[in-house]
Design a protein around this motif. Structure first.
Motif, PDB file in Angstrom:
ATOM      1  N   LEU A  45     -29.105  55.104 -60.047  1.00 33.85           N
ATOM      2  CA  LEU A  45     -30.547  55.050 -60.272  1.00 33.85           C
ATOM      3  C   LEU A  45     -31.167  56.442 -60.191  1.00 33.85           C
ATOM      4  O   LEU A  45     -32.056  56.792 -60.976  1.00 33.85           O
ATOM      5  CB  LEU A  45     -31.210  54.120 -59.257  1.00 33.85           C
ATOM      6  N   THR A  46     -30.706  57.229 -59.232  1.00 29.74           N
ATOM      7  CA  THR A  46     -31.217  58.589 -59.095  1.00 29.74           C
ATOM      8  C   THR A  46     -30.874  59.424 -60.320  1.00 29.74           C
ATOM      9  O   THR A  46     -31.699  60.206 -60.811  1.00 29.74           O
ATOM     10  CB  THR A  46     -30.632  59.262 -57.834  1.00 29.74           C
ATOM     11  N   ASP A  47     -29.672  59.234 -60.854  1.00 34.36           N
ATOM     12  CA  ASP A  47     -29.279  59.998 -62.032  1.00 34.36           C
ATOM     13  C   ASP A  47     -30.109  59.588 -63.251  1.00 34.36           C
ATOM     14  O   ASP A  47     -30.436  60.438 -64.093  1.00 34.36           O
ATOM     15  CB  ASP A  47     -27.788  59.799 -62.314  1.00 34.36           C
ATOM     16  N   LEU A  48     -30.463  58.310 -63.353  1.00 35.06           N
ATOM     17  CA  LEU A  48     -31.353  57.877 -64.437  1.00 35.06           C
ATOM     18  C   LEU A  48     -32.707  58.559 -64.303  1.00 35.06           C
ATOM     19  O   LEU A  48     -33.310  59.001 -65.284  1.00 35.06           O
ATOM     20  CB  LEU A  48     -31.525  56.358 -64.405  1.00 35.06           C
ATOM     21  N   VAL A  56     -37.327  51.232 -61.887  1.00 38.67           N
ATOM     22  CA  VAL A  56     -37.777  50.312 -60.850  1.00 38.67           C
ATOM     23  C   VAL A  56     -36.581  49.486 -60.409  1.00 38.67           C
ATOM     24  O   VAL A  56     -35.818  48.987 -61.247  1.00 38.67           O
ATOM     25  CB  VAL A  56     -38.879  49.359 -61.353  1.00 38.67           C
ATOM     26  N   LEU A  57     -36.403  49.332 -59.108  1.00 37.89           N
ATOM     27  CA  LEU A  57     -35.358  48.460 -58.575  1.00 37.89           C
ATOM     28  C   LEU A  57     -36.007  47.235 -57.949  1.00 37.89           C
ATOM     29  O   LEU A  57     -36.834  47.362 -57.045  1.00 37.89           O
ATOM     30  CB  LEU A  57     -34.520  49.191 -57.520  1.00 37.89           C
ATOM     31  N   ILE A 140     -39.011  56.341 -57.187  1.00 35.50           N
ATOM     32  CA  ILE A 140     -38.412  55.073 -57.615  1.00 35.50           C
ATOM     33  C   ILE A 140     -38.974  53.942 -56.757  1.00 35.50           C
ATOM     34  O   ILE A 140     -38.708  53.884 -55.547  1.00 35.50           O
ATOM     35  CB  ILE A 140     -36.875  55.113 -57.488  1.00 35.50           C
ATOM     36  N   PRO A 141     -39.778  53.041 -57.332  1.00 33.86           N
ATOM     37  CA  PRO A 141     -40.288  51.898 -56.570  1.00 33.86           C
ATOM     38  C   PRO A 141     -39.191  50.870 -56.328  1.00 33.86           C
ATOM     39  O   PRO A 141     -38.419  50.550 -57.236  1.00 33.86           O
ATOM     40  CB  PRO A 141     -41.382  51.319 -57.482  1.00 33.86           C
ATOM     41  N   ILE A 142     -39.129  50.374 -55.101  1.00 28.73           N
ATOM     42  CA  ILE A 142     -38.210  49.297 -54.744  1.00 28.73           C
ATOM     43  C   ILE A 142     -39.063  48.062 -54.464  1.00 28.73           C
ATOM     44  O   ILE A 142     -39.898  48.070 -53.558  1.00 28.73           O
ATOM     45  CB  ILE A 142     -37.363  49.665 -53.517  1.00 28.73           C
ATOM     46  N   ASN A 251     -21.933  49.147 -64.655  1.00 29.05           N
ATOM     47  CA  ASN A 251     -22.362  48.438 -65.854  1.00 29.05           C
ATOM     48  C   ASN A 251     -23.771  48.863 -66.281  1.00 29.05           C
ATOM     49  O   ASN A 251     -24.131  48.734 -67.450  1.00 29.05           O
ATOM     50  CB  ASN A 251     -22.310  46.925 -65.632  1.00 29.05           C
ATOM     51  N   ILE A 252     -24.561  49.355 -65.329  1.00 26.14           N
ATOM     52  CA  ILE A 252     -25.891  49.880 -65.673  1.00 26.14           C
ATOM     53  C   ILE A 252     -25.746  51.010 -66.683  1.00 26.14           C
ATOM     54  O   ILE A 252     -26.416  51.036 -67.728  1.00 26.14           O
ATOM     55  CB  ILE A 252     -26.635  50.381 -64.417  1.00 26.14           C
TER      56      ILE A 252
END
Length: 286
Positions: A45-48, A56-57, A140-142, A251-252
């Motif tokens: 997620l950080t790399d995205l 958003v997670l 990044i919102p969780i 897979n993301i």
């Protein structure tokens, strides 16, 4: 648009919502958090985010984590016990996410929502503004449902639905549902070895919805039927949606790189899409 072209277009998605369920976050044998998998998820997620994408997670796991911390063996059924587990688990889960994200110098924020957040015009606008400001700041919102205060009338019921609502709220162009199954099949693949994966869905037929009813999972609250409902919301709002296996969080990257995995639901944005049409139904009415 052909499936291959649609997959290629996923490389250009700019605002991505990723939902991960309890079954994908925990060890099946113990119900404890799978820390190695969470670390890989956070790194991806950080790399995205480092690529300039808004991320958003939507995460499950608060009740499961709280239950484990409180020493409860069985999944609670009483609302008060579930809410107590959520109160403990949400704090522990967020603390862990914050620690993992900090390893990569990435700031994360917590957003807890109930259906009231969406049905109230002021709360909905405030939530939307908060998301947009966090994106602007590179945060990044969780997101999770606020289980500690939600009621039967005002909860989303599952994070599949919540993630689709969030996708519509923030104007996301891709929703990835990480599940305990590879995608939508013609039948339950756990029971029928001849069941075939459906790679792409362009419309929601009666037959498609019947297929979804046969697939469920044991740890989470959402089966394939809820994922089809989520797909209707997300695609109507203008986002593509993919169901893929959360057993491997890489897979993301495969999805975003256009690999043919999972089931892709193609966007068919409605000209007059109104998110309230998907909220003020059955579960809530005045």
């Amino acid at each position: 648009m052909q499936d291959m072209e649609a997959r290629e277009a996923l490389k250009n998605k700019k605002r991505i919502v990723i939902k991960i369920g309890s079954a994908s976050l925990t060890h099946e044998e113990t119900g404890s958090l799978n820390l190695e998998k969470m670390e890989r998820l956070v790194r991806i997620l950080t790399d995205l985010r480092n690529q300039g994408k808004d991320v958003v997670l939507v995460t499950s796991g608060a009740i499961a984590v709280g239950r484990k911390a409180l020493g409860l063996i069985e999944r609670p059924t009483e609302r008060t016990i579930k809410q107590a587990c959520a109160a403990v688990g949400q704090a522990n889960l967020m603390m862990l996410y914050q620690k993992l994200f900090a390893e990569y110098s990435q700031i994360a924020a917590q957003i807890l929502m109930t259906k009231y957040t969406m049905i109230n015009d002021i709360s909905r606008t405030n939530a939307q503004n908060t998301f947009n400001e966090l994106f602007r700041m590179g945060v990044i919102p969780i997101v999770n449902e606020n289980d500690t205060v939600s009621t039967d009338e005002l909860d989303f019921g599952d994070n599949d639905t919540l993630s689709a609502i969030v996708t519509a709220l923030v104007g996301g162009d891709l929703l990835i549902l990480l599940s305990d199954i590879d995608g939508l099949y013609t039948d339950d693949p756990h029971k029928n070895k001849d069941a075939k994966l459906i790679p792409c869905v362009t419309e929601f037929t009666k037959e498609l919805c019947e297929m979804a009813k046969s697939s469920t999972n044991s740890l989470g609250t959402g089966g394939m039927t809820t994922k089809i409902s989520a797909a209707k919301i997300a695609t109507s709002s203008g986002a593509d949606m993919i169901i893929t296996n959360g057993g491997d969080v890489h897979n993301i990257n495969r999805v975003i790189n256009g690999k043919e995995i999972g089931t892709l639901f193609l966007s068919h944005k409605q000209d007059h899409f109104n998110i309230m049409n998907y909220i003020t139904t059955k579960q809530y009415s005045r």
